[in-house]
Design a protein around this motif. Structure first.
Motif, PDB file in Angstrom:
ATOM      1  N   GLY A 172     -23.884 -38.975 -53.574  1.00 33.80           N
ATOM      2  CA  GLY A 172     -24.098 -39.933 -54.651  1.00 33.80           C
ATOM      3  C   GLY A 172     -24.995 -39.441 -55.762  1.00 33.80           C
ATOM      4  N   CYS A 173     -25.211 -38.144 -55.842  1.00 32.37           N
ATOM      5  CA  CYS A 173     -26.084 -37.592 -56.876  1.00 32.37           C
ATOM      6  C   CYS A 173     -25.290 -37.420 -58.169  1.00 32.37           C
ATOM      7  CB  CYS A 173     -26.652 -36.255 -56.409  1.00 32.37           C
ATOM      8  SG  CYS A 173     -28.004 -35.653 -57.428  1.00 32.37           S
ATOM      9  N   SER A 174     -25.808 -37.898 -59.262  1.00 30.54           N
ATOM     10  CA  SER A 174     -25.160 -37.742 -60.563  1.00 30.54           C
ATOM     11  C   SER A 174     -25.327 -36.307 -61.053  1.00 30.54           C
ATOM     12  CB  SER A 174     -25.764 -38.707 -61.572  1.00 30.54           C
ATOM     13  OG  SER A 174     -27.125 -38.379 -61.816  1.00 30.54           O
ATOM     14  N   PRO A 175     -24.557 -35.887 -62.081  1.00 36.56           N
ATOM     15  CA  PRO A 175     -24.742 -34.530 -62.620  1.00 36.56           C
ATOM     16  C   PRO A 175     -26.172 -34.260 -63.081  1.00 36.56           C
ATOM     17  CG  PRO A 175     -22.679 -35.432 -63.396  1.00 36.56           C
ATOM     18  CD  PRO A 175     -23.373 -36.549 -62.669  1.00 36.56           C
ATOM     19  N   PHE A 176     -26.778 -35.235 -63.766  1.00 41.21           N
ATOM     20  CA  PHE A 176     -28.159 -35.022 -64.192  1.00 41.21           C
ATOM     21  C   PHE A 176     -29.105 -35.041 -63.000  1.00 41.21           C
ATOM     22  CE2 PHE A 176     -32.334 -36.442 -65.711  1.00 41.21           C
ATOM     23  CZ  PHE A 176     -32.572 -35.491 -66.695  1.00 41.21           C
ATOM     24  N   GLY A 177     -28.811 -35.872 -61.999  1.00 36.30           N
ATOM     25  CA  GLY A 177     -29.641 -35.891 -60.800  1.00 36.30           C
ATOM     26  C   GLY A 177     -29.584 -34.564 -60.065  1.00 36.30           C
ATOM     27  N   PHE A 178     -28.397 -33.964 -59.996  1.00 38.86           N
ATOM     28  CA  PHE A 178     -28.286 -32.638 -59.371  1.00 38.86           C
ATOM     29  C   PHE A 178     -29.097 -31.614 -60.152  1.00 38.86           C
ATOM     30  CE2 PHE A 178     -26.020 -28.530 -59.527  1.00 38.86           C
ATOM     31  CZ  PHE A 178     -26.221 -28.124 -58.215  1.00 38.86           C
TER      32      PHE A 178
END
Length: 272
Positions: A172-178
């Motif tokens: 569930g990690c977003s691109p920015f979160g990754f």
């Protein structure tokens, strides 16, 4: 030591001597009087004159220039590393039409000499009312630092296995979160490398502050060295002391961060 490595070690010692001897001469020269420099330029000071260094350290202008250089270097580094990390992430992990052409456009900045652009930069900064403003130096330095920083960070970001990103996406990690939670912590060696390059480059920059700053209160250390040399042109020993003290912060920072610099430059090649 193998015979095959002897020539390499000899070359390293010769290059090291060429770099170290002028620094040692300047350090020792700061402990001499100008008369000693004339009569005994290469020997040890006799007696040791500490007044050259203490008098420089006692001047308020020196510490003001240290603060100006530090502020500009840190602000430039934060700006260039922050922007370059975002751009390098896009270039490394996203596929879109024209990506390589746009990346080539960024890297072309490495072939653009700063000296050629100094006149249009001055006109632009004057139009934007950024002369005698630290932001006039910070923004230009960041712009010229972006190409190399993007190249280094992009190579590192590309070396991170795609499986890690897939696992983060499944969780569930977003691109920015990754990028923020996983990629940046993994890229600490590369970020340390580009930070060292940005800080040392900003600290040693002379031409841009010379063009931007006319107010003595805004001068950085390289400008201070030039002014000090003109003011005490007949006192070579004091000039050497000022020069050594101006070099010490950058040399100290580089010595502390040297292992991160080497590790960051090789990290992209060692991974993947």
């Amino acid at each position: 030591m193998k015979r095959t490595t002897l020539p390499l070690h000899a070359i390293a010692w010769v290059v090291g001597a060429f770099i170290l001897i002028p620094v040692v001469y300047a350090v020792l020269g700061g402990f001499k009087s100008t008369q000693q420099l004339s009569t005994n330029p290469f020997g040890l000071p006799s007696p040791w004159e500490t007044g050259n260094y203490t008098e420089v350290l006692a001047t308020g202008s020196f510490w003001r220039q240290v603060w100006n250089s530090t502020f500009i270097a840190v602000a430039t580094t934060v700006l260039v590393v922050g922007l370059a990390a975002l751009a390098a992430y896009i270039f490394a992990r996203f596929a879109f039409r024209g990506r390589e052409a746009l990346f080539t456009l960024f890297t072309a900045g490495l072939m653009f000499p700063f000296a050629v652009a100094i006149l249009p930069i001055f006109v632009m900064l004057r139009t934007l009312n950024l002369l005698d403003n630290p932001m006039g130096v910070i923004l230009v330095q960041a712009a010229f630092g972006l190409p190399l920083t993007i190249i280094i960070l992009r190579q590192f970001f590309r070396s991170v296995p795609g499986e890690i990103e897939e696992a983060a996406t499944i969780d569930g990690c977003s691109p920015f979160g990754f990028f923020w939670r996983i990629l940046l912590p993994m890229a600490r060696p590369a970020i340390a490398t580009v930070s060292v390059l940005a800080i040392v480059g900003s600290w040693n920059n002379f031409m841009l502050p010379l063009v931007v700053f006319s107010d003595e209160l805004s001068w950085t250390l390289p400008l201070g060295v030039q002014q000090f040399q003109g003011q005490y042109s007949s006192d070579t020993a004091r000039i050497l002391a000022y020069l050594v003290l101006a070099m010490l912060p950058a040399l100290g920072f580089y010595a502390v961060a040297e292992r991160h610099l080497i590790g960051g430059l090789t990290a992209g090649a060692m991974k993947g």
